[in-house]
Design a protein around this motif. Structure first.
Motif, PDB file in Angstrom:
ATOM      1  N   ILE A 195       0.959  -1.252  -0.017  1.00 40.18           N
ATOM      2  CA  ILE A 195      -0.121   0.093   0.051  1.00 40.18           C
ATOM      3  C   ILE A 195       0.865   1.226   0.024  1.00 40.18           C
ATOM      4  O   ILE A 195       0.478   2.313  -0.673  1.00 40.18           O
ATOM      5  N   ILE A 196       1.948   1.155   0.808  1.00 39.46           N
ATOM      6  CA  ILE A 196       2.719   2.462   0.949  1.00 39.46           C
ATOM      7  C   ILE A 196       3.329   2.756  -0.443  1.00 39.46           C
ATOM      8  O   ILE A 196       3.470   3.841  -0.815  1.00 39.46           O
ATOM      9  N   ILE A 197       4.084   1.687  -1.063  1.00 37.36           N
ATOM     10  CA  ILE A 197       4.648   1.990  -2.359  1.00 37.36           C
ATOM     11  C   ILE A 197       3.549   2.491  -3.579  1.00 37.36           C
ATOM     12  O   ILE A 197       3.697   3.495  -4.245  1.00 37.36           O
ATOM     13  N   HIS A 198       2.228   1.820  -3.447  1.00 43.40           N
ATOM     14  CA  HIS A 198       1.115   2.052  -4.134  1.00 43.40           C
ATOM     15  C   HIS A 198       0.943   3.660  -4.008  1.00 43.40           C
ATOM     16  O   HIS A 198       0.792   4.337  -5.025  1.00 43.40           O
ATOM     17  N   GLU A 199       0.909   4.128  -2.653  1.00 46.26           N
ATOM     18  CA  GLU A 199       0.593   5.458  -2.575  1.00 46.26           C
ATOM     19  C   GLU A 199       1.838   6.559  -2.670  1.00 46.26           C
ATOM     20  O   GLU A 199       1.323   7.635  -3.077  1.00 46.26           O
ATOM     21  N   ILE A 200       2.910   6.097  -2.522  1.00 41.51           N
ATOM     22  CA  ILE A 200       4.198   6.926  -2.874  1.00 41.51           C
ATOM     23  C   ILE A 200       4.165   7.247  -4.515  1.00 41.51           C
ATOM     24  O   ILE A 200       4.373   8.371  -4.962  1.00 41.51           O
ATOM     25  N   VAL A 201       3.827   6.282  -5.206  1.00 41.67           N
ATOM     26  CA  VAL A 201       3.655   6.425  -6.796  1.00 41.67           C
ATOM     27  C   VAL A 201       2.675   7.465  -7.154  1.00 41.67           C
ATOM     28  O   VAL A 201       2.635   8.186  -8.091  1.00 41.67           O
ATOM     29  N   HIS A 202       1.410   7.242  -6.457  1.00 35.13           N
ATOM     30  CA  HIS A 202       0.271   8.188  -6.807  1.00 35.13           C
ATOM     31  C   HIS A 202       0.538   9.611  -6.412  1.00 35.13           C
ATOM     32  O   HIS A 202       0.384  10.465  -7.217  1.00 35.13           O
ATOM     33  N   LYS A 203       1.432   9.858  -5.322  1.00 36.59           N
ATOM     34  CA  LYS A 203       1.968  11.319  -5.011  1.00 36.59           C
ATOM     35  C   LYS A 203       2.756  11.630  -5.837  1.00 36.59           C
ATOM     36  O   LYS A 203       3.016  12.928  -6.246  1.00 36.59           O
ATOM     37  N   ILE A 210      -3.371   9.357 -12.739  1.00 36.58           N
ATOM     38  CA  ILE A 210      -2.977   9.610 -11.383  1.00 36.58           C
ATOM     39  C   ILE A 210      -3.390   8.394 -10.687  1.00 36.58           C
ATOM     40  O   ILE A 210      -2.895   7.911  -9.905  1.00 36.58           O
ATOM     41  N   ALA A 211      -4.816   8.142 -10.613  1.00 38.14           N
ATOM     42  CA  ALA A 211      -5.506   7.003 -10.017  1.00 38.14           C
ATOM     43  C   ALA A 211      -4.740   5.632 -10.518  1.00 38.14           C
ATOM     44  O   ALA A 211      -4.766   4.699  -9.888  1.00 38.14           O
ATOM     45  N   ALA A 212      -4.604   5.428 -11.759  1.00 40.80           N
ATOM     46  CA  ALA A 212      -4.078   4.324 -12.372  1.00 40.80           C
ATOM     47  C   ALA A 212      -2.574   4.041 -11.953  1.00 40.80           C
ATOM     48  O   ALA A 212      -2.462   2.886 -12.102  1.00 40.80           O
ATOM     49  N   SER A 213      -1.907   4.807 -11.854  1.00 33.76           N
ATOM     50  CA  SER A 213      -0.503   4.748 -11.202  1.00 33.76           C
ATOM     51  C   SER A 213      -0.384   3.888 -10.291  1.00 33.76           C
ATOM     52  O   SER A 213       0.397   3.075 -10.006  1.00 33.76           O
ATOM     53  N   GLY A 214      -1.467   3.785  -9.101  1.00 35.52           N
ATOM     54  CA  GLY A 214      -1.284   3.158  -7.938  1.00 35.52           C
ATOM     55  C   GLY A 214      -1.515   1.604  -8.511  1.00 35.52           C
ATOM     56  O   GLY A 214      -0.514   0.744  -8.047  1.00 35.52           O
ATOM     57  N   PRO A 215      -2.670   1.123  -8.787  1.00 38.79           N
ATOM     58  CA  PRO A 215      -2.599  -0.099  -9.118  1.00 38.79           C
ATOM     59  C   PRO A 215      -1.968  -0.827 -10.447  1.00 38.79           C
ATOM     60  O   PRO A 215      -1.586  -1.931 -10.029  1.00 38.79           O
ATOM     61  N   GLU A 235     -13.438   3.606 -10.443  1.00 40.23           N
ATOM     62  CA  GLU A 235     -14.302   4.465 -10.947  1.00 40.23           C
ATOM     63  C   GLU A 235     -13.590   5.512 -11.381  1.00 40.23           C
ATOM     64  O   GLU A 235     -13.905   6.223 -12.494  1.00 40.23           O
ATOM     65  N   VAL A 236     -12.559   6.117 -10.681  1.00 38.20           N
ATOM     66  CA  VAL A 236     -11.822   7.329 -11.094  1.00 38.20           C
ATOM     67  C   VAL A 236     -11.286   7.187 -12.701  1.00 38.20           C
ATOM     68  O   VAL A 236     -11.061   8.028 -13.321  1.00 38.20           O
ATOM     69  N   ILE A 237     -10.950   6.088 -12.805  1.00 35.33           N
ATOM     70  CA  ILE A 237      -9.817   5.575 -14.040  1.00 35.33           C
ATOM     71  C   ILE A 237     -10.960   5.503 -15.113  1.00 35.33           C
ATOM     72  O   ILE A 237     -10.965   5.999 -16.216  1.00 35.33           O
ATOM     73  N   TYR A 238     -12.073   4.724 -14.919  1.00 33.84           N
ATOM     74  CA  TYR A 238     -13.165   4.463 -15.916  1.00 33.84           C
ATOM     75  C   TYR A 238     -13.850   5.640 -16.332  1.00 33.84           C
ATOM     76  O   TYR A 238     -14.030   5.975 -17.609  1.00 33.84           O
ATOM     77  N   PHE A 239     -14.221   6.517 -15.335  1.00 36.01           N
ATOM     78  CA  PHE A 239     -14.809   7.855 -15.981  1.00 36.01           C
ATOM     79  C   PHE A 239     -14.018   8.645 -16.449  1.00 36.01           C
ATOM     80  O   PHE A 239     -14.421   9.694 -17.100  1.00 36.01           O
ATOM     81  N   GLY A 240     -12.471   8.603 -16.422  1.00 34.80           N
ATOM     82  CA  GLY A 240     -11.809   9.573 -16.764  1.00 34.80           C
ATOM     83  C   GLY A 240     -11.081   8.899 -18.262  1.00 34.80           C
ATOM     84  O   GLY A 240     -11.033   9.604 -19.051  1.00 34.80           O
ATOM     85  N   SER A 241     -11.039   7.584 -18.247  1.00 37.86           N
ATOM     86  CA  SER A 241     -10.833   6.979 -19.861  1.00 37.86           C
ATOM     87  C   SER A 241     -11.251   5.743 -19.745  1.00 37.86           C
ATOM     88  O   SER A 241     -10.542   4.822 -19.076  1.00 37.86           O
ATOM     89  N   ARG A 242     -12.416   5.432 -20.170  1.00 33.84           N
ATOM     90  CA  ARG A 242     -12.821   3.970 -20.302  1.00 33.84           C
ATOM     91  C   ARG A 242     -11.713   2.909 -20.958  1.00 33.84           C
ATOM     92  O   ARG A 242     -11.571   1.682 -20.397  1.00 33.84           O
ATOM     93  N   LEU A 243     -11.148   3.339 -21.847  1.00 36.89           N
ATOM     94  CA  LEU A 243     -10.107   2.635 -22.590  1.00 36.89           C
ATOM     95  C   LEU A 243      -8.895   2.295 -21.693  1.00 36.89           C
ATOM     96  O   LEU A 243      -8.802   1.262 -21.996  1.00 36.89           O
ATOM     97  N   LEU A 244      -8.648   3.254 -20.912  1.00 36.50           N
ATOM     98  CA  LEU A 244      -7.280   3.112 -20.370  1.00 36.50           C
ATOM     99  C   LEU A 244      -7.910   1.883 -19.250  1.00 36.50           C
ATOM    100  O   LEU A 244      -7.111   1.098 -18.818  1.00 36.50           O
TER     101      LEU A 244
END
Length: 271
Positions: free
Chosen positions: A53-61, A127-132, A210-219
């Motif tokens: 989770i921490i690595i996930h969040e660091i990349v988000h930021k 931004i949202a996709a970078s974590g997963p 949801e943030v990813i889907y509504f920002g870019s369905r294809l992504l």
């Protein structure tokens, strides 16, 4: 760069404990229940969850900083309870690992130097996709180390990160409403009102997917297909590079089909 403030650390701790329990649910004994073994596995798995989770969040930021945005770690009690309930009902075979989200907001009212003066859906999606996607990379690295060494730690870290990547890419609540009603605005209005009625003044819990889907369905479709196909082949066949190759090919095919069948076509107005 400050990774998290005190309130975020508190939520991270709670999330780690819940997901630590979920991911270690089947590790409380071999032939029979063993409390000592279970506690050791719970602590061990919770450490792996926290690292992921921490690595996930660091990349988000880090990604958010590029777009002059701020991200905040957030979770809801209802999602944490859902994760526990699903784990118990499925005997630990299904892990609802999307129990937290990053709240994305613009750092400034206007952003000089960017294409758009305001933070848009596409930027929020990235931004949202970078974590997963980071969890997906961690899962691949762990898979390679597991195939090479056979060590339990790498297998567990691989499983944790594949679940985190897949669950955080899947758009849950509002997607079903949209599929039923065919209207993004109507679905948003209904879920927002439902959220206020059920959870007081807070909006209905939502997912990074949801943030990813509504920002870019294809992504969203490309990344989710990539994770699901690759993870399935690796887990069942232990073929990392083969899985990644098939995953890329499969996700590209699905991406192209989605683009052809569901994306709106540009209409050139007649002069």
């Amino acid at each position: 760069m400050k990774v998290m403030d005190r309130s975020e650390i508190k939520l991270l701790t709670i999330t780690t404990i819940v997901l630590g329990f979920c991911f270690s649910f089947r590790d409380w004994g071999i032939n029979s229940f063993n409390f000592g073994m279970g506690i050791r596995n719970f602590i061990f798995v919770s450490i792996l969850v926290a690292i992921s989770i921490i690595i996930h969040e660091i990349v988000h930021k880090k990604i958010a900083k590029r777009y002059d945005a701020i991200v905040e770690f957030k979770t809801w009690n209802s999602l944490l309870f859902t994760a526990l309930l699903i784990t118990i009902l499925t005997n630990g075979y299904v892990i609802f690992a999307a129990v937290w989200v990053v709240v994305i907001s613009s750092k400034y009212l206007f952003r000089p130097g960017h294409k758009s003066p305001h933070l848009g859906p596409w930027e929020r999606a990235k931004i949202a996709a970078s974590g997963p996607f980071t969890n997906f990379i961690l899962a691949l690295i762990s898979a390679l180390l597991y195939v090479k060494t056979g060590a339990f730690i790498w297998n567990k870290l691989m499983i944790i990160n594949f679940w985190m990547a897949g669950m955080n890419l899947f758009p849950f609540f509002r997607l079903f409403a949209i599929l039923l009603m065919g209207s993004k605005q109507l679905a948003h209005n209904i879920t927002y009102k439902l959220g206020r009625a059920v959870w007081g003044k807070e909006k209905l819990p939502y997912m990074e997917g949801e943030v990813i889907y509504f920002g870019s369905r294809l992504l969203a479709v490309f990344l989710l297909s990539l994770v699901v196909i690759t993870a399935g082949i690796i887990i069942y066949f232990n073929r990392v590079f083969t899985a990644l190759t098939i995953g890329f090919i499969g996700s590209i095919i699905i991406f192209l089909l989605m683009h052809q069948l569901f994306e709106p076509k540009t209409v050139i107005p007649a002069h």
